[in-house]
Design a protein around this motif. Structure first.
Motif, PDB file in Angstrom:
ATOM      1  N   PRO A  74     -45.730 -20.399  49.201  1.00 55.68           N
ATOM      2  CA  PRO A  74     -45.653 -18.939  49.170  1.00 55.68           C
ATOM      3  C   PRO A  74     -44.419 -18.357  49.850  1.00 55.68           C
ATOM      4  CG  PRO A  74     -47.872 -19.659  49.712  1.00 55.68           C
ATOM      5  CD  PRO A  74     -47.013 -20.890  49.729  1.00 55.68           C
ATOM      6  N   ALA A  75     -43.827 -19.075  50.785  1.00 58.30           N
ATOM      7  CA  ALA A  75     -42.667 -18.546  51.508  1.00 58.30           C
ATOM      8  C   ALA A  75     -41.485 -18.268  50.584  1.00 58.30           C
ATOM      9  CB  ALA A  75     -42.242 -19.519  52.604  1.00 58.30           C
ATOM     10  N   VAL A  76     -41.426 -18.948  49.437  1.00 57.39           N
ATOM     11  CA  VAL A  76     -40.288 -18.747  48.531  1.00 57.39           C
ATOM     12  C   VAL A  76     -40.623 -17.797  47.393  1.00 57.39           C
ATOM     13  CG1 VAL A  76     -39.415 -21.047  49.069  1.00 57.39           C
ATOM     14  CG2 VAL A  76     -40.819 -20.718  47.009  1.00 57.39           C
ATOM     15  N   TRP A  77     -41.843 -17.248  47.380  1.00 61.20           N
ATOM     16  CA  TRP A  77     -42.253 -16.450  46.220  1.00 61.20           C
ATOM     17  C   TRP A  77     -41.364 -15.227  46.008  1.00 61.20           C
ATOM     18  CZ3 TRP A  77     -44.771 -16.668  41.847  1.00 61.20           C
ATOM     19  CH2 TRP A  77     -44.998 -15.466  41.160  1.00 61.20           C
ATOM     20  N   ASP A  78     -41.143 -14.429  47.035  1.00 60.34           N
ATOM     21  CA  ASP A  78     -40.380 -13.190  46.861  1.00 60.34           C
ATOM     22  C   ASP A  78     -38.968 -13.472  46.357  1.00 60.34           C
ATOM     23  OD1 ASP A  78     -42.545 -11.686  47.656  1.00 60.34           O
ATOM     24  OD2 ASP A  78     -41.847 -11.424  49.724  1.00 60.34           O
ATOM     25  N   ASP A 105     -49.184 -26.157  45.525  1.00 59.42           N
ATOM     26  CA  ASP A 105     -48.300 -24.987  45.507  1.00 59.42           C
ATOM     27  C   ASP A 105     -47.557 -24.886  44.169  1.00 59.42           C
ATOM     28  OD1 ASP A 105     -48.923 -24.044  48.045  1.00 59.42           O
ATOM     29  OD2 ASP A 105     -47.393 -25.288  49.017  1.00 59.42           O
ATOM     30  N   LEU A 106     -47.055 -26.005  43.688  1.00 61.42           N
ATOM     31  CA  LEU A 106     -46.318 -25.993  42.429  1.00 61.42           C
ATOM     32  C   LEU A 106     -47.181 -25.491  41.284  1.00 61.42           C
ATOM     33  CD1 LEU A 106     -43.854 -26.744  40.667  1.00 61.42           C
ATOM     34  CD2 LEU A 106     -44.809 -29.055  40.500  1.00 61.42           C
ATOM     35  N   THR A 107     -48.379 -26.036  41.149  1.00 61.21           N
ATOM     36  CA  THR A 107     -49.218 -25.662  40.013  1.00 61.21           C
ATOM     37  C   THR A 107     -49.744 -24.235  40.142  1.00 61.21           C
ATOM     38  OG1 THR A 107     -51.107 -26.751  41.085  1.00 61.21           O
ATOM     39  CG2 THR A 107     -49.855 -28.028  39.473  1.00 61.21           C
ATOM     40  N   ARG A 108     -50.223 -23.858  41.314  1.00 65.41           N
ATOM     41  CA  ARG A 108     -50.795 -22.519  41.478  1.00 65.41           C
ATOM     42  C   ARG A 108     -49.736 -21.430  41.359  1.00 65.41           C
ATOM     43  NH1 ARG A 108     -54.743 -23.965  46.651  1.00 65.41           N
ATOM     44  NH2 ARG A 108     -56.209 -25.291  45.488  1.00 65.41           N
ATOM     45  N   LEU A 109     -48.586 -21.647  41.970  1.00 60.01           N
ATOM     46  CA  LEU A 109     -47.547 -20.619  41.902  1.00 60.01           C
ATOM     47  C   LEU A 109     -46.899 -20.554  40.520  1.00 60.01           C
ATOM     48  CD1 LEU A 109     -45.878 -20.924  45.419  1.00 60.01           C
ATOM     49  CD2 LEU A 109     -47.460 -19.166  44.601  1.00 60.01           C
ATOM     50  N   THR A 110     -46.826 -21.684  39.824  1.00 57.15           N
ATOM     51  CA  THR A 110     -46.313 -21.629  38.455  1.00 57.15           C
ATOM     52  C   THR A 110     -47.272 -20.866  37.562  1.00 57.15           C
ATOM     53  OG1 THR A 110     -45.187 -23.761  38.769  1.00 57.15           O
ATOM     54  CG2 THR A 110     -45.452 -22.975  36.515  1.00 57.15           C
ATOM     55  N   GLU A 111     -48.576 -21.058  37.746  1.00 57.16           N
ATOM     56  CA  GLU A 111     -49.557 -20.259  36.996  1.00 57.16           C
ATOM     57  C   GLU A 111     -49.383 -18.769  37.306  1.00 57.16           C
ATOM     58  OE1 GLU A 111     -53.382 -23.276  36.557  1.00 57.16           O
ATOM     59  OE2 GLU A 111     -53.242 -21.937  38.298  1.00 57.16           O
ATOM     60  N   ARG A 112     -49.215 -18.455  38.567  1.00 59.25           N
ATOM     61  CA  ARG A 112     -49.006 -17.049  38.940  1.00 59.25           C
ATOM     62  C   ARG A 112     -47.746 -16.509  38.285  1.00 59.25           C
ATOM     63  NH1 ARG A 112     -47.761 -14.652  45.058  1.00 59.25           N
ATOM     64  NH2 ARG A 112     -47.444 -12.468  44.387  1.00 59.25           N
ATOM     65  N   LEU A 113     -46.688 -17.305  38.306  1.00 61.78           N
ATOM     66  CA  LEU A 113     -45.438 -16.877  37.693  1.00 61.78           C
ATOM     67  C   LEU A 113     -45.624 -16.641  36.199  1.00 61.78           C
ATOM     68  CD1 LEU A 113     -42.433 -16.456  38.545  1.00 61.78           C
ATOM     69  CD2 LEU A 113     -42.002 -18.752  37.655  1.00 61.78           C
TER      70      LEU A 113
END
Length: 324
Positions: free
Chosen positions: A108-112, A161-169
Motif C-alpha cells: 500500500p505504501a506505493v499506491w498513491d 500485495d501484488l494480487t490484491r492491489l492489481t485487482e484494485r488497480l
C-alpha cells in the motif's frame, strides 16, 4: 458512477491486392486486430537521440500496413489528445492501449505514487479511444546494468500485495477510465514464466484483471503460449506477438545477462525465424472466438533508424499469411 463504454473494434481492413482469396476470407473472419508499437522501432524512452522521431514512427507503421498502435513510453507520442488523434487519424491509425510499469508487490505504501502514474497514462489512452491499459511489473534487476534491485522471488506477503492491489488497480482503471487492465509478464520481473503467471491468474479476479500474453517474453522464461491460451483462454485479454532467438537466449541465460543487453545482442528476433512459432499461437487465439488485439513488439533498442521499417513490412506480410 456509470462506467464508460468500451470502444468497439472497426471492421477488418480490406485485403491488399497481394493476398490470395483464401487469405482474404480467413482475415475477414478473424476477430484478431493486428498492430505494432514504438518498441518495434527501437523506442524505449520518452526522449532519446538514438530513437526515431515520433512522426517517422507513425509514417512507417502506417506504411507497413498496420492500423493500430500502442502509445509506448508516455511522452514519446504527443500527449495532447487532440494532436495525437489528428496525427494518427490522417495516417489511418488508431490507438489500442497505453502502457505503464508498476511495483505493486511493494504494498500500500506505493499506491498513491502508482496511481498518479497510471492515471496520467490511462487518461491519455481513454482520450484517444483506446480500450486497454497494459501493466508491466517492475524489474527485480536493472535491465541495463544487471544490478540486483531485490529478491528474484516474492514472499507470501508480497504475492498478496501484488494480487490484491492489481485487482484494485483493474477496478479503478475500469471505473474511472473505461479501460481493461491487462497484465504483461516480462523478463527480469516477478511475473515471467508458467509458474508465476498461473499462480497470479489463479489468485486474481477475472473481472478485474486480464493477461497480456507476450509470446516472446513468455518463451524467454520457458513458457508455452499455446498451452497457456488453451488452459486460461478466458483470461487472455491481449496479445503481444514476439519471438526469441533460441541460440542467443541460451547464451544470455547461461551468462545471466540482464534483459537490456540481451536485447542488444538480438535475443528478440524477426518472425518467423525464432520461437514460439506464431501460426499455432494465432490459431489458438482465433479458437477463443473473442475480439483480441495482437500487437507486434520486436524489442530492438538501440537500433539503426533504417532498420525497423523493412522488418515491419516483412512481419506484416508474414502475419497475413497466418490469417490475420
Amino acid at each position: 458512477m456509470t462506467k464508460p463504454s468500451k470502444p468497439s473494434l472497426p471492421p477488418s481492413p480490406s485485403p491488399s491486392p497481394a493476398q490470395s482469396p483464401s487469405q482474404s476470407q480467413s482475415q475477414s473472419q478473424s476477430r484478431i486486430r493486428v498492430g505494432s508499437a514504438p518498441d518495434s522501432w527501437g523506442v524505449w524512452f520518452p526522449d532519446d537521440p538514438r530513437q526515431v522521431p515520433w512522426q517517422r514512427f507513425l509514417d512507417e507503421v502506417s506504411g507497413a500496413g498496420y492500423g493500430w498502435i500502442e502509445l509506448g513510453p508516455y511522452g514519446y507520442l504527443p500527449t495532447d489528445p487532440a494532436v495525437l488523434i489528428e496525427e494518427t487519424a490522417r495516417r489511418g491509425l488508431r490507438v489500442s492501449a497505453g502502457t505503464v510499469f508498476t511495483g505493486l508487490h511493494h504494498g500500500p505504501a506505493v499506491w498513491d505514487r502508482t496511481w498518479a502514474h497510471v492515471a496520467e497514462n490511462a487518461a491519455l489512452a481513454q482520450a484517444v479511444g483506446a480500450g486497454h491499459l497494459v501493466v508491466i511489473p517492475s524489474f527485480w534487476r536493472d535491465d541495463r546494468t544487471g544490478e540486483v534491485l531485490e529478491e528474484h522471488t516474492l514472499t507470501a506477503e508480497q504475492w498478496r500485495d501484488l494480487t490484491r492491489l492489481t485487482e484494485r488497480l483493474g477496478r479503478e482503471v475500469r471505473e474511472r477510465y473505461g479501460l481493461r487492465l491487462v497484465v504483461h509478464p516480462h523478463a527480469d520481473t516477478h511475473l515471467d514464466g508458467e509458474e508465476s503467471v498461473t499462480r497470479f491468474l489463479d489468485a486474481t479476479d477475472p473481472e478485474a484483471v486480464a493477461l497480456c500474453l507476450d509470446t516472446g517474453h513468455y518463451a524467454y522464461a520457458g513458457g508455452d503460449s499455446v498451452k497457456l491460451i488453451e488452459s486460461y483462454g478466458e483470461r487472455i485479454g491481449y496479445l503481444h506477438l514476439k519471438q526469441v532467438d533460441p541460440e542467443v537466449l541460451a547464451r544470455v541465460v547461461a551468462e545471466e545477462v540482464p534483459f537490456g543487453p540481451a536485447v542488444a545482442r538480438g535475443v528478440m528476433c524477426e518472425p518467423p525465424s525464432g520461437v514460439p512459432a506464431l501460426e499455432p499461437v494465432l490459431a489458438a487465439a482465433q479458437a477463443l472466438d473473442v475480439d483480441l488485439f495482437a500487437i507486434v513488439e520486436q524489442d530492438m533498442y538501440p537500433c539503426e533508424p533504417d532498420t525497423p521499417y523493412p522488418i515491419a513490412l516483412r512481419t506484416r506480410r508474414f502475419l497475413r499469411s497466418c490469417g490475420v
